[in-house]
Scaffold this active site. Structure first.
Site, PDB file in Angstrom:
ATOM      1  N   SER A 701       0.803  -1.227   0.000  1.00  0.00           N
ATOM      2  CA  SER A 701       0.000   0.000   0.000  1.00  0.00           C
ATOM      3  C   SER A 701       0.831   1.270   0.000  1.00  0.00           C
ATOM      4  O   SER A 701       0.290   2.353  -0.191  1.00  0.00           O
ATOM      5  CB  SER A 701      -0.929   0.013   1.220  1.00  0.00           C
ATOM      6  OG  SER A 701      -1.795  -1.093   1.188  1.00  0.00           O
ATOM      7  N   LYS A 744      -8.944   2.047   5.777  1.00  0.00           N
ATOM      8  CA  LYS A 744      -8.013   3.157   5.592  1.00  0.00           C
ATOM      9  C   LYS A 744      -8.751   4.496   5.557  1.00  0.00           C
ATOM     10  O   LYS A 744      -8.302   5.488   6.140  1.00  0.00           O
ATOM     11  CB  LYS A 744      -7.221   2.956   4.303  1.00  0.00           C
ATOM     12  CG  LYS A 744      -6.293   1.743   4.341  1.00  0.00           C
ATOM     13  CD  LYS A 744      -5.649   1.519   2.986  1.00  0.00           C
ATOM     14  CE  LYS A 744      -4.748   0.277   3.011  1.00  0.00           C
ATOM     15  NZ  LYS A 744      -4.141  -0.003   1.701  1.00  0.00           N
TER      16      LYS A 744
END
Length: 808
Positions: A701, A744
């Protein structure tokens, strides 16, 4: 009991004193003053030789003093053997004048003296008690028997009773009777027997104090009669016990014969077998199970009840009877009721609740649908396990939970074989037996934490349990029969899919439970947590009120999690503070205010200002996924004079290291477009650091975040505040999608960030999130890194002063 000491190897017996010795002693001058030796648990008679262990200081000094002089010492018995330092009141007045024959020093410091009784004496006065007892004494004479014939008859009876006792006592050697026959002196015979009687001190002292020999003989004869009666009674009891044991053996033999006869005649007298057969009449099992059961019952009837195999076979049969073969609870297929239950127990989780209702709808329409295996995956505290309990309540099914965390032994799933000692069925069968239903809602908690070692692989054993095509014939090693688990609704829970065996993961339908937004947490706290915790702490609704702004402050400043467990603990802290005030009768405002949080919960744990500050060039804010939800990740890049080396720190995994290398290679390849001098790559060392180095970090990520940080460091253009990003990159500069988007985004919302840069493909993940939860956030969907840099970097470069250090 009469206890002659003959045959004891640790005692040295000396020749007995003769009557002539007594006469010689009487001719000697009898001493008027002598040291006294107190005896704890025996009485010394004239003519008897005994060994005595002397351990007390006064007694040792008295023996040594007597041994130095004329070896004569006075021996008296204590009234109470527990007295350690006897005084005159603790001693009998009548004792025995004794002569020390031999004195031996023992290794433990004590002394053993062998003394011989000479004549009875009377203690007139204690002269001193230190260093030993010194007393004046006077002799005592025996009174001869008036009727000699009667006296002789009594002595003869004493000899006969003694010989009879010796014959009846197995512990006394037969040679003792020969010794008694050889004693001619009647007085010494009485003293010798009295010394060996198992009477207490008081009785022995009475014999010593009796002056008349005829009376003394009658007393000894009476004690011997008592000994003989006790011995006869003991022998009678022993004979009866022996007879009872022989009778038991005889009964066992006859029972075995009777059992054989019953088997030949087909008779059924086994009570356990009869009870089991009666209970089996109510069971609804298949012909295969029925055949196994009756075969085992017949085997049980042929066994001896005392045999070890009997209990093993009995336990197995009782398990067959206790299992709910084809016993099912009736399902409640009222979907409106199910929706009400799910909505009442859980706020939010709309997608998950819709999936559950879809499953219930199909089950209602088809009736015999094989239950699919659902697996709820998400961070701790989001309600995975409690969802299973709500499903059981909605369906009106039994609920059972089995924790798999730390499970290593395969036999915990499939059971042990009956041949092992302590064998038992697996926990699956045990749980089914416990709930007495073949279609419960079965929660397999923490399926991602199953271990593997030399005892087997439980994950592989679960393959059969969690496969709808196989669990109709689940085989337990202890049961040794197939059990149908197809009607059981298995629900697995896990925090992460990474540690679940791929074959096992393939058999389950994965449903992700992402974390809660601030709004959801506030509603969960208002609807569930506050009432529950308030009740647990014994408070009433009028005694404490927590406004919405206080709950929001607790969520923002004291918790950073996807679930609500930490929020539950913080609310409990507030309740405990209120409970203390109520219990102590303190005056207080029932409504909790924002200003009260610092006093109750302490300083705020999490500060969001660090995410709002304008960062220097080289610092980018990334979004990461963890097992406990989303989190914010700073990535720092700095340049220093050198030869173009790349240093990576922060406990990074291989994937993140590759992302950093890829980002640097992309910048070098596109330096002209980015406005970077090519020579800078040879002049500057690059250092990439991710703070909180104690925490391991890895994953795909952080690619675009690292590239943004490196570009910012080389171009001196800082990143815009309130901007976070997540995504992976390629060498060509393409932005790739990543997972964990909802976690997130929620982490960014909690941190107060306003803009998020995502891959264009991740737009579909954002659209699945409720609009009200992402209100106030601006999303930028990109396809390549140039778009990312255009959005994230400021337009103008910033000159870094020498005092501007690196970053948080």
């Amino acid at each position: 009991m009469f206890n002659l000491p003959f045959g004891e190897e640790d005692v040295e017996f000396l020749p007995m004193m003769s009557i002539e010795d007594d006469e010689d002693q009487n001719k000697d001058n009898f001493p008027t003053q002598l040291p006294l030796l107190p005896l704890r648990n025996t009485v010394l008679y004239p003519g008897v030789v005994i060994p005595i262990t002397v351990g007390r200081d006064k007694s040792i000094k008295a023996v040594k003093e007597a041994h130095k002089k004329d070896k004569l010492i006075g021996v008296v018995a204590q009234r109470d053997s527990n007295v350690e330092d006897p005084e005159s009141k603790d001693l009998f007045q009548i004792g025995t004048l004794a002569r020390i024959i031999k004195m031996l020093k023992m290794p433990d410091g004590s002394s053993t003296v062998i003394i011989q009784g000479r004549q009875r004496l009377k203690v007139n006065e204690i002269k001193s008690e230190d260093p030993y007892i010194l007393a004046t004494i006077s002799p005592l004479s025996d009174i001869e028997a008036v009727n000699e014939k009667e006296f002789d008859a009594t002595i003869s009876s004493i000899k006969e009773l003694s010989a009879q006792i010796i014959r009846m006592s197995p512990n006394i050697p037969s040679e003792a009777s020969i010794v008694l026959k050889n004693i001619d002196n009647p007085t010494f015979l009485m003293h010798f027997i009295s010394s060996n009687l198992n009477n207490d001190i008081q009785d022995k002292q009475v014999i010593l104090e009796t002056d008349d020999l005829a009376v003394r003989a009658q007393m000894v004869l009476g004690f011997l009669h008592n000994e003989l009666q006790l011995l006869e009674l003991k022998n009678k009891i022993q004979s009866k016990v022996k007879t009872d044991i022989e009778k038991q053996q005889k009964d066992y033999f006859l029972h075995q014969q009777l059992k054989t006869i019953q088997e030949e005649l087909g008779a059924d007298e086994n009570s356990d077998a009869k009870r089991l057969r009666e209970k089996a009449k109510t069971k609804k099992w298949s012909k295969e199970v029925e055949a196994v059961f009756y075969k085992e019952v017949e085997k049980l009837e042929r066994m001896n009840v005392a045999a070890a195999e009997y209990s093993v076979s009995l336990n197995y049969l009782e398990l067959l009877l206790d299992l709910p073969w084809n016993d099912y609870t009736k399902d409640n297929f009222d979907l409106k009721h199910s929706k009400e239950v799910l909505d009442k127990d859980h706020y939010g989780l709309d997608k998950i609740k819709d999936r559950i209702l879809e499953y219930l709808a199909v089950l209602k329409l088809k009736g015999d649908m094989k239950s699919p295996i659902l697996c709820f995956v998400g961070p701790p505290g989001v309600g995975k396990t409690s969802l299973g309990k709500s499903i059981a309540k909605a369906l009106n099914r039994k609920y059972v939970r089995m924790s798999l965390g730390g499970l290593h032994d395969e036999s915990e799933i499939r059971g042990h074989r009956k041949t092992y000692i302590g064998a038992m069925p697996g926990r699956i069968i045990q749980s089914i037996k416990k709930v007495q239903s073949s279609n419960p809602v079965f929660i397999l908690d923490e399926v991602d934490k199953v271990g593997t070692d030399f005892r087997g692989d439980p994950s592989s054993a679960l393959l059969e349990v969690l496969d709808p095509e196989q669990n109709t014939h689940f085989y337990d090693n202890y049961l040794e029969l197939e059990y149908d688990l197809s009607k059981t609704m298995f629900i697995a829970t896990a925090n992460s899919l990474n540690t679940i065996q791929p074959a096992l993961r393939d058999r389950m339908e994965i449903i992700f439970l992402s974390g809660y937004s601030v709004e959801e947490k506030k509603e969960i706290a208002k609807r569930h947590l506050v009432p529950k915790v308030r009740k647990d702490h014994g408070l009433k609704a009028t005694q404490i009120k927590i406004p919405d702004e206080v709950l929001e402050a607790v969520i923002h400043k004291y918790t950073r999690e996807s679930g609500v467990r930490e929020l539950d603990r913080q609310i409990a802290s507030i309740m405990r503070n209120a409970a203390k005030s109520v219990a102590m009768g303190e005056k207080r405002n029932a409504t909790i205010k924002l200003n009260d949080l610092h006093q109750i919960l302490g300083p705020q744990k999490y500060d969001m200002d660090i995410y709002h500050e304008k960062q220097p060039p080289g610092v980018a804010v990334g979004l990461a996924w963890t097992a406990v939800g989303g989190d914010i990740l700073f990535i720092e890049a700095s340049l220093s004079r050198g030869k173009g080396n790349l240093t990576l720190t922060g406990n990074l995994g291989d994937v993140m290291k590759e992302s950093a290398t890829t980002a640097l290679s992309f910048i070098k390849a596109n330096s002209e477009v980015l406005g970077i001098d090519v020579d800078d790559f040879e002049k500057w060392n690059v250092h990439v650091h991710v703070p909180e180095g104690a925490t391991p970090k890895d994953g795909p990520s952080a690619g675009i975040t690292m590239l943004s940080a490196l570009t910012s460091a080389f171009t001196k253009r800082p990143l815009r505040p309130y901007v976070a990003m997540t995504g992976e990159i390629t060498l060509r500069g393409k932005v790739l999608p990543v997972g964990g988007i909802k976690e997130k985004i929620l982490a960014a919302k909690r941190a107060g960030l306003k803009e998020i840069i995502l891959c264009k493909i991740n737009r579909r993940d954002v659209e699945e999130i409720s609009k009200e939860y992402i209100k106030g956030l601006q999303f930028h969907y990109v396809e390549n890194m140039m778009d990312v840099l255009d959005i994230a970097l400021e337009k103008e470069a910033q000159i870094i002063s020498p005092t501007m250090a690196t970053v948080n």
